[in-house]
Design a protein around this motif. Structure first.
Motif, PDB file in Angstrom:
ATOM      1  N   ARG A 151       0.832  -1.204   0.000  1.00 18.74           N
ATOM      2  CA  ARG A 151       0.000   0.000   0.000  1.00 18.74           C
ATOM      3  C   ARG A 151       0.867   1.255   0.000  1.00 18.74           C
ATOM      4  O   ARG A 151       0.540   2.252  -0.654  1.00 18.74           O
ATOM      5  CB  ARG A 151      -0.917  -0.020   1.224  1.00 18.74           C
ATOM      6  CG  ARG A 151      -1.942   1.109   1.234  1.00 18.74           C
ATOM      7  CD  ARG A 151      -3.030   0.884   2.262  1.00 18.74           C
ATOM      8  NE  ARG A 151      -2.527   0.966   3.629  1.00 18.74           N
ATOM      9  CZ  ARG A 151      -2.408  -0.075   4.441  1.00 18.74           C
ATOM     10  NH1 ARG A 151      -2.748  -1.289   4.019  1.00 18.74           N
ATOM     11  NH2 ARG A 151      -1.956   0.055   5.660  1.00 18.74           N
ATOM     12  N   GLU A 152       1.982   1.209   0.739  1.00 18.55           N
ATOM     13  CA  GLU A 152       2.875   2.366   0.798  1.00 18.55           C
ATOM     14  C   GLU A 152       3.570   2.612  -0.541  1.00 18.55           C
ATOM     15  O   GLU A 152       3.909   3.746  -0.868  1.00 18.55           O
ATOM     16  CB  GLU A 152       3.937   2.155   1.885  1.00 18.55           C
ATOM     17  CG  GLU A 152       3.402   2.179   3.298  1.00 18.55           C
ATOM     18  CD  GLU A 152       3.041   3.576   3.770  1.00 18.55           C
ATOM     19  OE1 GLU A 152       3.234   4.528   2.989  1.00 18.55           O
ATOM     20  OE2 GLU A 152       2.558   3.719   4.902  1.00 18.55           O
ATOM     21  N   GLU A 166       2.297   1.944  -3.519  1.00 21.26           N
ATOM     22  CA  GLU A 166       1.292   1.876  -4.590  1.00 21.26           C
ATOM     23  C   GLU A 166       1.475   2.976  -5.621  1.00 21.26           C
ATOM     24  O   GLU A 166       1.339   2.769  -6.823  1.00 21.26           O
ATOM     25  CB  GLU A 166      -0.107   1.954  -3.966  1.00 21.26           C
ATOM     26  CG  GLU A 166      -1.228   1.753  -4.968  1.00 21.26           C
ATOM     27  CD  GLU A 166      -2.583   1.721  -4.284  1.00 21.26           C
ATOM     28  OE1 GLU A 166      -3.577   1.527  -5.006  1.00 21.26           O
ATOM     29  OE2 GLU A 166      -2.646   1.890  -3.050  1.00 21.26           O
ATOM     30  N   THR A 167       1.798   4.202  -5.173  1.00 12.18           N
ATOM     31  CA  THR A 167       1.991   5.330  -6.087  1.00 12.18           C
ATOM     32  C   THR A 167       3.369   5.934  -5.862  1.00 12.18           C
ATOM     33  O   THR A 167       4.029   5.674  -4.845  1.00 12.18           O
ATOM     34  CB  THR A 167       0.923   6.411  -5.871  1.00 12.18           C
ATOM     35  OG1 THR A 167       1.088   6.966  -4.542  1.00 12.18           O
ATOM     36  CG2 THR A 167      -0.479   5.829  -6.001  1.00 12.18           C
ATOM     37  N   SER A 196       3.320   8.263  -2.642  1.00  5.49           N
ATOM     38  CA  SER A 196       3.342   7.530  -1.379  1.00  5.49           C
ATOM     39  C   SER A 196       4.680   6.832  -1.168  1.00  5.49           C
ATOM     40  O   SER A 196       5.180   6.749  -0.049  1.00  5.49           O
ATOM     41  CB  SER A 196       2.198   6.511  -1.332  1.00  5.49           C
ATOM     42  OG  SER A 196       2.333   5.552  -2.374  1.00  5.49           O
ATOM     43  N   ARG A 209       7.198   9.455   0.054  1.00  4.30           N
ATOM     44  CA  ARG A 209       6.953   9.789   1.467  1.00  4.30           C
ATOM     45  C   ARG A 209       7.436   8.657   2.369  1.00  4.30           C
ATOM     46  O   ARG A 209       8.019   8.894   3.429  1.00  4.30           O
ATOM     47  CB  ARG A 209       5.464  10.046   1.686  1.00  4.30           C
ATOM     48  CG  ARG A 209       4.949  11.332   1.028  1.00  4.30           C
ATOM     49  CD  ARG A 209       3.441  11.400   1.062  1.00  4.30           C
ATOM     50  NE  ARG A 209       2.941  11.295   2.417  1.00  4.30           N
ATOM     51  CZ  ARG A 209       1.689  10.947   2.721  1.00  4.30           C
ATOM     52  NH1 ARG A 209       0.835  10.652   1.752  1.00  4.30           N
ATOM     53  NH2 ARG A 209       1.299  10.898   3.976  1.00  4.30           N
ATOM     54  N   TYR A 210       7.181   7.437   1.946  1.00  2.66           N
ATOM     55  CA  TYR A 210       7.602   6.280   2.736  1.00  2.66           C
ATOM     56  C   TYR A 210       9.131   6.226   2.837  1.00  2.66           C
ATOM     57  O   TYR A 210       9.693   5.999   3.911  1.00  2.66           O
ATOM     58  CB  TYR A 210       7.070   5.010   2.082  1.00  2.66           C
ATOM     59  CG  TYR A 210       7.415   3.738   2.820  1.00  2.66           C
ATOM     60  CD1 TYR A 210       6.757   3.393   3.997  1.00  2.66           C
ATOM     61  CD2 TYR A 210       8.406   2.895   2.343  1.00  2.66           C
ATOM     62  CE1 TYR A 210       7.080   2.231   4.667  1.00  2.66           C
ATOM     63  CE2 TYR A 210       8.742   1.733   3.012  1.00  2.66           C
ATOM     64  CZ  TYR A 210       8.068   1.403   4.171  1.00  2.66           C
ATOM     65  OH  TYR A 210       8.389   0.262   4.847  1.00  2.66           O
ATOM     66  N   THR A 258      -1.731  14.669   3.392  1.00  2.00           N
ATOM     67  CA  THR A 258      -1.581  15.532   2.214  1.00  2.00           C
ATOM     68  C   THR A 258      -2.925  16.017   1.696  1.00  2.00           C
ATOM     69  O   THR A 258      -2.974  16.920   0.872  1.00  2.00           O
ATOM     70  CB  THR A 258      -0.860  14.768   1.083  1.00  2.00           C
ATOM     71  OG1 THR A 258      -1.606  13.576   0.773  1.00  2.00           O
ATOM     72  CG2 THR A 258       0.547  14.376   1.506  1.00  2.00           C
ATOM     73  N   GLU A 263      -7.531  12.618   4.576  1.00  7.63           N
ATOM     74  CA  GLU A 263      -6.636  11.799   5.379  1.00  7.63           C
ATOM     75  C   GLU A 263      -6.641  12.172   6.856  1.00  7.63           C
ATOM     76  O   GLU A 263      -5.975  11.525   7.661  1.00  7.63           O
ATOM     77  CB  GLU A 263      -5.212  11.904   4.827  1.00  7.63           C
ATOM     78  CG  GLU A 263      -5.061  11.331   3.430  1.00  7.63           C
ATOM     79  CD  GLU A 263      -3.644  11.476   2.898  1.00  7.63           C
ATOM     80  OE1 GLU A 263      -2.761  11.941   3.668  1.00  7.63           O
ATOM     81  OE2 GLU A 263      -3.401  11.126   1.731  1.00  7.63           O
TER      82      GLU A 263
END
Length: 359
Positions: free
Chosen positions: A208-209, A211-212, A215, A218-219, A245, A249
């Motif tokens: 999930r972290e 996925e894009t 993200s 940021r991870y 962001t 959220e």
């Protein structure tokens, strides 16, 4: 014919043994060449571990003496690296000039010492850039010598060229791993490292972290912060999620800090109302003109120990969406900047005339 050849081999076992022996010799030769190549590759890697430290000062100007410089000179002497001196820069008629003329013909530091140079001479000449190391000059931008040109001028290969020519990725990886675990204190490191990796990431969280692209960035930033602050006495709470962001959220369903972010947003609205940042008008007042959107920017404020002391929220306009001749007139948009010479002239006149300056 093939069948007859097989019969002949069985009929003449000596000939079969000879063929087999030739094959074994060929394999042994290949293995020997492979081993020799790996030895050369490891030697190139070992020698390339220490290049001359970056020198940004011009030749003749004394550079600060650092531990890296001392380590490199020690390495150059132990490995008997090739050197070259620049044309005699010493003052005419001085004893150091005569001594430099004598030992500057040396091709290694050991030879220079044998030809009359002192330890102080070598350190003095090195700090002023009088000594070149054709195979080990720094390849970093801005270095006083061009590593490739110096090596070519002296008819040698730069050590990094040897690494690229001889070293395969597998050999490089094996060499670095062997160096990493060479210390007895790190004997258990490989086992500890594997154990840590088993529980380092939540299997459900990681996809999930990543996925894009956003993200994932940021991870990566959060994980890098852990590494940078691991030994600095900083008490960062890494159990907290990344800063939001989008407004969605901060909702209670997805954010454990929802109340804190809501308070921060309420404070921002109160502050903007107090200072008259905006005024409410009907949507119809825009007519056919463009209406810009806005977004929330969230930030945790931390103290020097990495502990969260405040939650901050800013409501900003999406100015990047503006369209020329609609939201603004580019012909009437200016950003005047005073020239430093004009400012100095203005201040000089005001000082001379004892004038007061207002801004």
């Amino acid at each position: 014919e093939n069948a007859q050849a097989v019969r002949d081999l069985y009929a003449n076992p000596d000939e079969w043994s000879e063929v087999k022996d030739q094959s074994e010799v060929k394999d042994e030769i290949q293995e020997t060449r492979k081993a020799e190549k790996e030895v050369k590759a490891h030697e190139a890697l070992r020698l390339s571990e220490q290049l001359r430290p970056l020198r940004l000062l011009p030749i003749g100007k004394e550079a600060v003496w650092t531990k890296a410089d001392a380590d490199f000179l020690k390495h150059a002497r132990e490995e008997n690296l090739q050197i070259s001196y620049v044309e005699n820069p010493k003052s005419k008629g001085s004893a150091s000039r005569l001594r430099y003329h004598r030992y500057s013909r040396a091709e290694t530091l050991r030879e220079a010492l044998e030809l009359g140079a002192t330890e102080q001479d070598i350190k003095h000449d090195y700090r002023r850039g009088f000594i070149k190391f054709p195979s080990h000059e720094s390849d970093l931008p801005g270095h006083v010598y061009n590593a490739v040109e110096v090596a070519a001028d002296h008819g040698v290969h730069h050590i990094l060229d040897d690494v690229g020519r001889l070293v395969s990725p597998k050999v490089r990886a094996d060499y670095l791993l062997s160096r990493a675990f060479a210390s007895p204190a790190l004997e258990r490191a490989k086992y500890v490292f594997n154990d840590v990796l088993k529980s380092a990431f939540d299997p459900d969280l990681l996809p999930r972290e990543l996925e894009t692209v956003v993200s994932a960035a940021r991870y990566a930033e959060r994980q890098f912060a852990k590494v940078m602050n691991a030994q600095r006495g900083v008490n960062i709470d890494f159990s907290l999620a990344a800063e939001p962001t989008r407004w969605e959220e901060t909702l209670p369903e997805v954010c454990s800090e929802s109340e804190r972010w809501k308070e921060a947003m309420d404070d921002e609205i109160v502050s903007m109302t107090k200072f008259g940042v905006y005024k409410a008008i009907p949507r119809s007042a825009a007519g056919n003109r463009q209406i810009l959107g806005c977004r929330w920017v969230y930030k945790r404020k931390v103290n020097k120990f990495g502990e969260v002391v405040r939650y901050r929220a800013r409501l900003v306009a999406q100015g990047f969406r503006q369209k020329a001749y609609d939201s603004y007139d580019p012909d009437q948009t200016f950003s005047p900047v005073v020239h430093k010479d004009s400012l100095r002239l203005f201040l000089s006149v005001c000082a001379a005339e004892n004038l007061k300056i207002y801004q």
